[in-house]
Design a protein around this motif. Structure first.
Motif, PDB file in Angstrom:
ATOM      1  N   GLY A  75      10.442  -9.671 -41.436  1.00 54.34           N
ATOM      2  CA  GLY A  75      10.105  -9.368 -42.807  1.00 54.34           C
ATOM      3  C   GLY A  75      11.084  -8.362 -43.344  1.00 54.34           C
ATOM      4  O   GLY A  75      10.759  -7.167 -43.961  1.00 54.34           O
ATOM      5  N   VAL A  76      12.317  -9.116 -43.475  1.00 57.92           N
ATOM      6  CA  VAL A  76      13.474  -8.095 -44.142  1.00 57.92           C
ATOM      7  C   VAL A  76      13.959  -9.196 -45.020  1.00 57.92           C
ATOM      8  O   VAL A  76      14.491 -10.137 -44.485  1.00 57.92           O
TER       9      VAL A  76
ATOM     10  N   ALA B 120      22.002  -6.949 -40.417  1.00 59.49           N
ATOM     11  CA  ALA B 120      22.204  -5.872 -39.178  1.00 59.49           C
ATOM     12  C   ALA B 120      20.768  -5.922 -38.433  1.00 59.49           C
ATOM     13  O   ALA B 120      20.522  -5.909 -37.334  1.00 59.49           O
ATOM     14  N   ILE B 121      19.612  -5.908 -39.381  1.00 53.75           N
ATOM     15  CA  ILE B 121      17.990  -5.821 -38.768  1.00 53.75           C
ATOM     16  C   ILE B 121      17.997  -7.176 -38.023  1.00 53.75           C
ATOM     17  O   ILE B 121      17.392  -6.918 -36.651  1.00 53.75           O
ATOM     18  N   LYS B 122      18.316  -8.152 -38.290  1.00 51.42           N
ATOM     19  CA  LYS B 122      18.001  -9.389 -37.731  1.00 51.42           C
ATOM     20  C   LYS B 122      19.065  -9.372 -36.389  1.00 51.42           C
ATOM     21  O   LYS B 122      18.622  -9.999 -35.402  1.00 51.42           O
ATOM     22  N   ARG B 123      20.242  -9.049 -36.438  1.00 51.08           N
ATOM     23  CA  ARG B 123      21.155  -9.203 -35.287  1.00 51.08           C
ATOM     24  C   ARG B 123      20.688  -8.062 -34.283  1.00 51.08           C
ATOM     25  O   ARG B 123      20.602  -8.562 -33.141  1.00 51.08           O
ATOM     26  N   ASN B 124      20.242  -7.116 -34.775  1.00 51.82           N
ATOM     27  CA  ASN B 124      19.801  -6.033 -33.771  1.00 51.82           C
ATOM     28  C   ASN B 124      18.366  -6.628 -32.972  1.00 51.82           C
ATOM     29  O   ASN B 124      18.264  -5.949 -31.904  1.00 51.82           O
TER      30      ASN B 124
ATOM     31  N   PHE C 205      11.576  -4.595 -47.213  1.00 53.75           N
ATOM     32  CA  PHE C 205      10.937  -4.565 -45.853  1.00 53.75           C
ATOM     33  C   PHE C 205       9.409  -4.929 -46.192  1.00 53.75           C
ATOM     34  O   PHE C 205       8.782  -4.000 -46.477  1.00 53.75           O
ATOM     35  N   ASP C 206       8.987  -5.767 -45.271  1.00 53.55           N
ATOM     36  CA  ASP C 206       7.550  -5.985 -45.006  1.00 53.55           C
ATOM     37  C   ASP C 206       7.162  -5.468 -43.714  1.00 53.55           C
ATOM     38  O   ASP C 206       7.568  -6.186 -42.777  1.00 53.55           O
ATOM     39  N   LEU C 207       6.288  -4.825 -43.565  1.00 57.65           N
ATOM     40  CA  LEU C 207       5.838  -4.088 -42.362  1.00 57.65           C
ATOM     41  C   LEU C 207       4.418  -4.777 -41.804  1.00 57.65           C
ATOM     42  O   LEU C 207       3.665  -5.236 -42.667  1.00 57.65           O
ATOM     43  N   LYS C 208       4.438  -4.781 -40.513  1.00 61.23           N
ATOM     44  CA  LYS C 208       3.332  -5.343 -39.984  1.00 61.23           C
ATOM     45  C   LYS C 208       1.757  -4.659 -40.042  1.00 61.23           C
ATOM     46  O   LYS C 208       0.717  -4.975 -39.875  1.00 61.23           O
ATOM     47  N   ALA C 209       2.217  -3.325 -40.673  1.00 63.76           N
ATOM     48  CA  ALA C 209       0.850  -2.327 -40.486  1.00 63.76           C
ATOM     49  C   ALA C 209       1.402  -1.426 -41.269  1.00 63.76           C
ATOM     50  O   ALA C 209       2.632  -0.977 -41.641  1.00 63.76           O
TER      51      ALA C 209
END
Length: 548
Positions: free
Chosen positions: A171-172, A134-138, A182-186
């Motif tokens: 990053g998921v 879902a994340i990559k598709r959105n 989830f790896d976040l940029k900040a």
């Protein structure tokens, strides 16, 4: 969350017909055995189905959590789908499809464990891969999700969405079938709260890829929430039934949820008075302005106090509102208290800033009404544009009785203070949304309700001119720099000062003129219990019952 960092939220609950107040709490990373209040120990045997009769303003444009942008669609999506987190009857953000979570000390990595009893309504298990997909598709530019920017906190999300990165760098990832990381940029301390938003909901990949129109018909919607959509009579009625595959079905009281689409709020209120629907006003519809005082006199008026701001948006891409002084003139000429007292009648605060005062950037605001100053700014702005007479401009708004009255009040105030005759245009809701998203307007009504309880949610939409909700089409290099700087700042007080500086620029440039902070009136059938108005707005039916 760890280290005691909590974001204040206020949840309006109807518990036995009483409106509860606010609750602030820290979120634990330990597993929860249940995300909801326990089912009643004793309950009379049902003799007939428990049904809630509800209304919405219009046909939901989409049941796709990654595509929907409007309140009616979101309310329907929350009935049928579920994300990693949700809110319980105690007003707390709690685990939902996730049974537990952890985050690192810098709030740059969050890991969620998925419940092994979470299932789609076709019987398939809900897995970590459903969230990754879902994340990559959105974020895929081809999906054209207006809320894709909500996923920019995830490492590589913005780069992929803007065509500068690859899907594999987002990053998921699924660590196993039931663990999503989830790896976040900040540093993003509010990320767990954000997982409540539909753009981060799981999707059933086979369904989405097998039918481009899967979210447009009841029979093709595969969902994982407390209710299944049984039928969808377009522009007429939607029926939900309790899902037998939902992991927490024992705490779902309603057997059926019958929702009629009524675009006229006077009609919707008449249906409430006649007992045809169980709710009048927010979040089902909008109470007619003429009915509010009477309901208040009867002691039945309730007001949902969700963070949000009503405003006038200026089209900054063309004259005359490409001129800052003219935008300021129109804003300073608005008598906000007059609109609140005579039309809204709910006691909500006037807005002299864009970010709600509950989020604490500058509660006193950034400007005040100034009729004489507005006249001078208009004259200076017209001179800068080489105008000797003010051009014809139109204010566009969507069709509700209250919005019409507010529009007429604005028209009258601009005439009296500025000597400018503004035309009014009432647009049916779908047309209004299209005009707003395509910048096909001079001025347009815009109300924004928080997606998560942090000032960045009200500011980052203006970071880029092409942002999905940047309806003024406004951009400022310094503002953008500050928003980017806030993403990297882990010290909360320093971050607040950065965002304060950003809002100061926004309110000086005035691409939109705030009018009032949100307060949404409603009245209900006393038989309706345990209905949740979400902390940030919207309806949730999971715990609702109709006591006979």
């Amino acid at each position: 969350m760890k280290k005691g960092i909590a974001l204040a939220t206020c949840l309006s609950l109807l518990l036995g017909g009483v409106l509860a107040g606010c609750s602030n709490s820290s979120q634990s990373s330990s597993p929860a055995s249940s995300t909801s209040a326990p089912a009643a120990q004793t309950e009379e045997k049902k003799t007939e189905p428990m049904v809630l009769h509800w209304s919405i303003n219009s046909e939901p444009p989409s049941m796709d959590p990654g595509i929907a942008v409007d309140a009616d669609s979101f309310d329907m999506i929350y009935a049928a789908f579920e994300g990693l987190t949700n809110y319980d009857l105690n007003g707390q953000l709690t685990n939902a499809t996730a049974e537990s979570f952890t985050n690192n000390d810098t709030f740059t990595q969050f890991t969620f464990k998925i419940r092994k009893d979470a299932k789609w309504n076709n019987g398939d298990p809900v897995t970590a891969n459903d969230f990754v997909y879902a994340i990559k598709r959105n974020l895929d530019p081809k999906t054209a999700s207006e809320y894709a920017y909500q996923l920019y906190y995830i490492k590589g999300g913005e780069e992929f969405n803007t065509g500068k990165g690859k899907a594999e760098d987002i990053g998921v990832k699924a660590l196993d079938d039931y663990t999503v990381q989830f790896d976040l940029k900040a540093p993003t301390p509010f990320f767990r709260e954000l997982t409540f938003f539909p753009t981060l909901f799981p999707l059933h990949q086979k369904t989405v890829e097998g039918n481009p129109n899967w979210a447009a018909e009841a029979k093709t919607i595969v969902s994982n929430g407390p209710f299944n959509m049984e039928s969808w009579e377009h522009k007429s009625k939607i029926v939900f039934t309790k899902s037998p595959t939902y992991w927490d079905k024992d705490n779902v009281k309603l057997d059926r949820l019958e929702i009629v689409m009524i675009d006229d709020n006077n009609t919707a209120f008449s249906m409430f008075e006649n007992g045809e629907v169980d709710w009048g006003g927010y979040p089902a519809s909008t109470l007619p302005a003429d009915a509010i005082q009477s309901i208040k006199d009867q002691g039945k008026l309730m007001v949902a106090d969700n963070p949000g701001t009503q405003s006038v948006v200026f089209n900054t891409t063309k004259p005359p509102f490409n001129n800052k002084k003219i935008r300021q003139a129109f804003s300073y000429a608005i008598n906000r208290q007059e609109i609140i007292d005579n039309i809204l009648q709910t006691g909500v605060p006037a807005a002299y800033g864009w970010v709600p005062t509950s989020m604490g950037l500058k509660p006193d605001g950034y400007f005040k009404e100034d009729a004489e100053g507005a006249k001078q700014l208009l004259a200076e702005g017209m001179k800068e544009l080489g105008l000797t007479t003010f051009p014809e401009v139109t204010y566009t708004f969507d069709t509700t009785d209250v919005n019409k009255k507010v529009a007429e009040a604005l028209q009258d105030q601009w005439k009296k203070v500025l000597g400018v005759q503004v035309k009014l245009y009432t647009a049916e809701l779908k047309v209004y949304r299209d005009m707003r998203s395509q910048a096909n307007f001079d001025m347009i009504r815009f109300q924004w309700g928080a997606d998560f309880n942090d000032p960045i949610n009200f500011l980052e939409m203006f970071r880029d001119k092409t942002g999905g909700n940047n309806h003024p089409d406004w951009e400022n290099p310094k503002f953008k720099e500050l928003i980017d700087k806030s993403y990297q700042e882990s010290d909360l007080e320093k971050r607040k000062q950065i965002l304060l500086e950003a809002e100061t620029i926004l309110m000086d440039e005035m691409p939109l003129a705030p009018i009032n902070f949100r307060g949404s009136p409603y009245v209900k059938n006393d038989k309706v219990k345990d209905f949740i108005i979400y902390p940030l707005g919207g309806a949730y039916f999971k715990f609702t019952s109709v006591v006979q």
